[in-house]
Design an enzyme around this catalytic site. Sequence first.
Site, short mmCIF file in Angstrom:
data_model
loop_
_atom_site.label_atom_id
_atom_site.label_comp_id
_atom_site.label_asym_id
_atom_site.label_seq_id
_atom_site.Cartn_x
_atom_site.Cartn_y
_atom_site.Cartn_z
N HIS A 243 0.93 -1.21 -0.48
CA HIS A 243 -0.12 0.53 0.01
C HIS A 243 0.64 1.21 0.16
O HIS A 243 2.03 0.74 0.27
CB HIS A 243 -0.46 0.15 1.34
CG HIS A 243 -1.64 -0.76 2.32
ND1 HIS A 243 -2.94 -1.34 1.66
CD2 HIS A 243 -1.19 -2.43 2.55
CE1 HIS A 243 -3.35 -1.90 1.92
NE2 HIS A 243 -2.07 -3.07 2.70
N TYR A 244 0.61 2.38 -0.27
CA TYR A 244 0.94 3.15 0.13
C TYR A 244 0.40 4.57 0.76
O TYR A 244 -1.26 4.18 1.21
CB TYR A 244 1.44 4.94 -1.03
CG TYR A 244 -0.11 5.12 -1.42
CD1 TYR A 244 -1.50 5.44 -1.73
CD2 TYR A 244 -0.06 4.89 -3.56
CE1 TYR A 244 -2.13 6.34 -2.25
CE2 TYR A 244 -0.62 5.50 -4.24
CZ TYR A 244 -1.83 6.37 -3.36
OH TYR A 244 -3.14 6.60 -4.36
N THR A 245 0.45 5.02 2.10
CA THR A 245 -0.54 6.13 2.86
C THR A 245 -1.39 7.48 2.59
O THR A 245 -1.59 7.71 3.23
CB THR A 245 0.97 6.35 4.41
OG1 THR A 245 1.66 6.99 3.03
CG2 THR A 245 0.98 5.03 4.93
N GLU B 52 2.73 -0.48 4.21
CA GLU B 52 2.38 0.49 4.02
C GLU B 52 3.19 0.99 3.99
O GLU B 52 4.65 1.07 4.87
CB GLU B 52 1.44 0.84 4.82
CG GLU B 52 -0.07 0.63 5.35
CD GLU B 52 -1.00 1.88 4.75
OE1 GLU B 52 -0.23 1.99 3.30
OE2 GLU B 52 -2.56 1.17 3.84
N HIS C 7 -2.65 -3.22 -3.39
CA HIS C 7 -4.27 -2.95 -2.89
C HIS C 7 -5.17 -2.78 -3.84
O HIS C 7 -6.25 -3.41 -4.65
CB HIS C 7 -3.67 -1.45 -1.79
CG HIS C 7 -5.15 -2.04 -1.09
ND1 HIS C 7 -5.39 -0.82 -0.20
CD2 HIS C 7 -6.38 -2.84 -0.07
CE1 HIS C 7 -6.78 -1.21 0.65
NE2 HIS C 7 -7.19 -2.14 0.20
N ASP D 40 -3.22 2.07 -4.93
CA ASP D 40 -2.11 2.06 -4.25
C ASP D 40 -1.75 0.61 -4.54
O ASP D 40 -2.51 0.11 -4.29
CB ASP D 40 -2.26 2.41 -2.44
CG ASP D 40 -2.85 1.93 -1.70
OD1 ASP D 40 -4.36 1.74 -2.23
OD2 ASP D 40 -2.65 1.52 -0.61
#
Length: 307
Positions: free
Chosen positions: A76-78, A140, A193, A203
């Site tokens: 994921h990215y946050t 993440e 994700h 993401d």
Amino acid sequence: MKFKSLCALLTIFILTSCASRQPKIIKKIIRDTVVINKITDKYESVRMANLDKYKISSSHYPAVGQDERVRFLVLHYTALDNDRSLNVLTSQQVSAHYLVPNDFTDSIYILVDETKRSWHAGQSYWKGINNINFSSIGIEIVNDGYYEGEITESNPTGWYFYGYPNMQIKKVAALAKNIIDRYKIDPVNVLAHSDVAPQRKQDPGPKFPWKQLYQDYGIGAWYEDAHKNIYLPKFPYDQIEDFEFIQTVQSDLNKYGYEIQKTGVWDDQTKKVIMAFQYHFRPERCDGVLDAETWAILQSLILKYRN
Ligand SMILES: [Zn+2]
């Protein structure tokens, strides 16, 4: 002198009270029983019942019929900076096992024990399995996500994604490799994700270097160029609007792993799945339109991993 140092102290006090709230660091070490697993020959900790009246044998008798609960790795990215990412992931109803900051340190944070479920994927699906949180490790990665800019033919959403610094990718790669090796995660189960929730997630986005991870570290799945070049001239340009062809494409996307309805039309849900596929495997053009290149890559992946 005295007055000066008092001022300095006061300044420090004001500065620290203004700083954003940092989550508390747990220093207590929780000890499980450590045993040698006779199957793997490795030391492992065992979480087990602790009863007042009865003794649970401390000899370890591992059964043959067992496997890992962890089958997937989801990245994921946050869409937040370092401090906010850490704050949100430790104080709200969303979490991940690991957080990889984008500062210039060698730190990676563990937020949830690997044996526990972290709440990172939400409603999700891959290759017949729902609720990926039950069977995955979530990482993440601190990254700003995207900003909204000009809508063009090749960028119909107008979303412009931020890249990842190489020092951060190196950290992600080392962590991912370690997790994949320990749980023997299938390359096709190393996912974005957006792969497991294509209708609502983007993401870690098209700037995440999946190809580099595959080539430099052997992480995840990637197609063979030789296969793609065989499929490219076979793209059926004259059937692109045919009900049967569209249904076949939807079946192929589903065969690789994506959740998709086989409607036989280029509807919105299909477009989003194709876009998720492009984020991962064809980042040069993420418009949700199935062109020859996207189709040839999909066929190459099925040939390599799903036959
Ligand atoms: Zn996510």
